[in-house]
Design an enzyme around this catalytic site. Sequence first.
Site, PDB file in Angstrom:
ATOM      1  CB  SER A 145      -0.950   0.015   1.202  1.00  0.00           C
ATOM      2  OG  SER A 145      -0.231   0.161   2.405  1.00  0.00           O
ATOM      3  CE  LYS A 189      -3.014   2.010   4.720  1.00  0.00           C
ATOM      4  NZ  LYS A 189      -2.870   1.154   3.513  1.00  0.00           N
TER       5      LYS A 189
END
Length: 278
Positions: A42, A119
Amino acid sequence: MSNSGGLGASIIETVKTVVYALLIAGLFRTIFFQPFWIPSASMKNTLLIGDFLFVNKMAYGYSYASCPSIRIPALGIDISADDFCGVFRGDNDRLFGSEPERGDIVVFRHPVTGVDFIKRLIGLPGDRIQMKDGILFINDTPVTLEDAGTFVEEMARQGPEGALPRCENGAVAMGAPCEKSLFTETLPNGTTHYVLNITNQSTDNTGVFTVPEGHFFFMGDNRDNSTDSRVPQTAGGVGFVPLEDLVGRADRVMFSSAGSSMLAFWTWRGDRFFHKLE
């Protein structure tokens, strides 16, 4: 003449040494740094599957999420920060530290499942966040997005789970080049980083997300292959993340392995050892 007393004393000293070592290691992990192994794609190409790093827990101060989580599925061990420090959860506050900054790479606990995620911090409290045709808008203004060429990797299984990469150039054979469009994205505070594009999908066009007070909005750099704040928690996403769920900031890759095990030295990525993150 028996030496059982001496043997018993030696065993006790060994046990004490092990206990002290574990206590010191636990204290170090709780207060200063937490090890983190990148399990997914990701955050490519900023972070690759198999990157190993230490999360700086001092960056944002301390909350219940600063307590360690120990998950070893193979042994049936699943001890979360809630088990250690859940009594301190719920005030959405922190001790010491400083405020997170837009563009930081952050490890946080999923507000519902408690699983650790990593993230990039995109939205601060009060921000209006939206995606339009794959372009990020912050407070109704598009960020600067510039073509940076192509990110190329081999179509091969990656990491302990053997995940295969997604490719913009379609279905490719094992061992063939897997390509994604590469861009540099510049956030309003001047932070610049790479993002990837694979395809057009629903998360490229969203409604407006207004970040609540005391919460943050996170996105992966591999925009089309990231479960993040663009999807609400009720739909299996991350949604808005409370301040108290932040674990710390990732600043540098310490070690990296492209194989299924860190012991497979022939798969080590020497060029990523001590690699500074941006």
